[in-house]
Design a protein around this motif. Structure first.
Motif, PDB file in Angstrom:
ATOM      1  N   ASP A  69       4.838   9.802   4.353  1.00 33.01           N
ATOM      2  CA  ASP A  69       3.789  10.715   4.224  1.00 33.01           C
ATOM      3  C   ASP A  69       2.484   9.979   4.136  1.00 33.01           C
ATOM      4  O   ASP A  69       1.517  10.509   4.560  1.00 33.01           O
ATOM      5  N   LYS A  70       2.580   8.820   3.370  1.00 39.29           N
ATOM      6  CA  LYS A  70       1.162   8.194   3.263  1.00 39.29           C
ATOM      7  C   LYS A  70       0.857   7.475   4.543  1.00 39.29           C
ATOM      8  O   LYS A  70      -0.491   7.741   4.882  1.00 39.29           O
ATOM      9  N   LEU A  71       1.813   6.936   5.249  1.00 46.99           N
ATOM     10  CA  LEU A  71       1.296   6.442   6.513  1.00 46.99           C
ATOM     11  C   LEU A  71       0.815   7.494   7.467  1.00 46.99           C
ATOM     12  O   LEU A  71      -0.081   7.458   8.408  1.00 46.99           O
ATOM     13  N   PHE A  92       0.801  -1.217   0.051  1.00 45.78           N
ATOM     14  CA  PHE A  92      -0.078   0.029   0.115  1.00 45.78           C
ATOM     15  C   PHE A  92       0.830   1.202  -0.057  1.00 45.78           C
ATOM     16  O   PHE A  92       0.483   2.200  -0.744  1.00 45.78           O
ATOM     17  N   LEU A  93       1.781   1.276   0.818  1.00 42.95           N
ATOM     18  CA  LEU A  93       2.788   2.543   1.086  1.00 42.95           C
ATOM     19  C   LEU A  93       3.483   2.572  -0.345  1.00 42.95           C
ATOM     20  O   LEU A  93       3.866   3.871  -0.667  1.00 42.95           O
ATOM     21  N   SER A 107      -0.288   4.842  -7.106  1.00 41.72           N
ATOM     22  CA  SER A 107      -1.445   5.324  -7.556  1.00 41.72           C
ATOM     23  C   SER A 107      -2.224   5.795  -6.287  1.00 41.72           C
ATOM     24  O   SER A 107      -3.201   6.456  -6.454  1.00 41.72           O
ATOM     25  N   VAL A 108      -1.553   5.581  -5.149  1.00 47.35           N
ATOM     26  CA  VAL A 108      -2.233   6.232  -3.902  1.00 47.35           C
ATOM     27  C   VAL A 108      -1.344   7.364  -3.213  1.00 47.35           C
ATOM     28  O   VAL A 108      -0.081   6.969  -3.230  1.00 47.35           O
ATOM     29  N   THR A 109      -1.829   8.416  -3.057  1.00 48.06           N
ATOM     30  CA  THR A 109      -1.031   9.602  -2.821  1.00 48.06           C
ATOM     31  C   THR A 109      -1.675  10.282  -1.418  1.00 48.06           C
ATOM     32  O   THR A 109      -3.067  10.072  -1.329  1.00 48.06           O
TER      33      THR A 109
END
Length: 408
Positions: free
Chosen positions: A295-297, A19-20, A24-26
């Motif tokens: 930063d995502k976490l 995930f991290l 595509s996840v920001t």
């Protein structure tokens, strides 16, 4: 905080790592989705928007910082959700050189951006008041405030006034307009006490600073000054003294005290930061060196910390109407919450969940009991709520792994 601890086992660690590192996840998309939900809750409400900055990683004279913007219901202080969040790096340097830069090139520009985002996300609100502590005392913030929002900031600068005077000198000469008692909570090295306060207020026109500024800024901005100070504080104790600048109308002592009451609700963001850090998710203990996954976490933890504070606020039921469970949970979580509730309830009235199903207060009771609260002594705080919330998330993950789906 490590990925293995968050995942619970090796398989969970791998899922979190994927995930991290998913491009595509920001953080921006995560915040945008949270802000969309907040916007729905702001419709037709009188909203207080609080913004503040906290350190998430210290490095010598600088480090990494998180700037968060939250929306509250002005009537009861209920946390409506996240409005915006951004990361910034701060390094040691020459303060005088940074001061000469235009506001768009300064770190302080985040306060103006936060206000613009608040005006956009909360545009459906009946009224918006944006609140900041002393770091948000920026001339451009007043001069360029959104048309659909008021500003309330604790003054940090002894500013020049349009008539040639100085802000603090003018404020010091004002006569008191009223007195009131204020209960101050205890804290590290500070005893709980009741302070007697005096309030003063006046209209002031701040002069444009003599430095580089955006073209077109007015030479002066009219604001209301509300000065509240403690009368005869105990020996050895620094008395309360807030100089508040606002664009709200202040024509009498009642309106001045209302401004003070609004500013006191800024405490909600301090509580949320504590949940995000040492009293909860411990983001300062992260051992992820790469900036993007870290930063995502942190963003995910921020969104979760907001949910925990929503539960803490809802624990007593509060005024009617109650906030819905969907403030902090998915609608599909309701059957799971009800199943846990049935297991946790006892036979006596004191051991029953006193709140209606579907309410956030109902979910808060379940989380508190799962987190170790017996229902008899004290009130469950963020640490207890977090433990219960984590139990709910673990149960959801287990059901998903086993192929079960909960229906509303």
């Amino acid at each position: 905080m490590r990925a293995r601890r968050l995942g619970g086992d090796r398989a969970g660690e791998i899922r979190i790592t994927r995930f991290l590192r998913n491009a595509s996840v920001t953080p921006g998309e995560m915040v945008s989705e949270a802000a969309r939900r907040t916007a729905e809750r702001c419709q037709g409400q009188e909203v207080l928007v609080i913004q503040d900055t906290t350190v998430v990683r210290s490095e010598g004279g600088g480090g990494d910082y998180l700037h968060a913007v939250l929306a509250l219901d002005a009537s009861d202080g209920a946390l409506l959700g996240l409005v915006d969040a951004s990361f910034l790096q701060r390094s040691s340097g020459h303060k005088a050189q940074r001061k000469a830069l235009p506001v768009e090139e300064k770190e302080s520009f985040r306060w103006l951006e936060g206000a613009e985002q608040a005006a956009s996300v909360c545009s459906g609100a009946r009224r918006i008041t944006i609140i900041a502590d002393r770091e948000g005392d920026i001339y451009e913030a007043f001069a360029l405030r959104p048309d659909n929002a008021d500003l309330l900031v604790r003054a940090a600068q002894d500013r020049s006034l349009e008539d040639g005077g100085r802000l603090f000198a003018e404020q010091g000469a004002l006569p008191p307009a009223g007195q009131a008692d204020l209960d101050l909570p205890g804290g590290p090295g500070r005893r709980k006490r009741t302070a007697k306060l005096e309030v003063r207020f006046a209209t002031m026109t701040l002069a444009r600073p003599n430095r580089r500024f955006r073209a077109g800024l007015p030479e002066g901005v009219e604001v209301q000054l509300v000065d509240v100070r403690e009368v005869s504080p105990p020996g050895g104790v620094q008395g309360v003294h807030w100089r508040l600048l606002t664009t709200q109308p202040v024509e009498d002592a009642a309106q001045a005290w209302a401004v003070v009451a609004c500013y006191r609700k800024r405490w909600a963001i301090e509580q949320m930061f504590r949940t995000l850090k040492t009293q909860g998710f411990d983001i300062e203990g992260l051992r992820i060196e790469e900036r993007q996954p870290r930063d995502k976490l942190i963003t995910a933890a921020l969104i979760a910390a907001v949910a925990i504070q929503q539960l803490v606020h809802a624990r007593d039921g509060g005024p009617s109407p109650l906030r819905p469970c969907s403030d902090a949970f998915e609608l599909g979580d309701i059957p799971l919450l009800e199943a846990f509730c049935a297991k946790l309830e006892g036979k006596t009235l004191r051991q029953k969940n006193p709140h209606p199903k579907g309410s956030l207060a109902y979910a808060a009771w379940v989380c508190a009991r799962l987190g170790g609260w017996t229902g008899y002594y004290g009130k469950p705080g963020p640490v207890v709520m977090l433990q219960g919330w984590l139990e709910i998330q673990a149960a959801k993950k287990s059901l998903h792994t086993l192929g079960f789906k909960l229906n509303v």
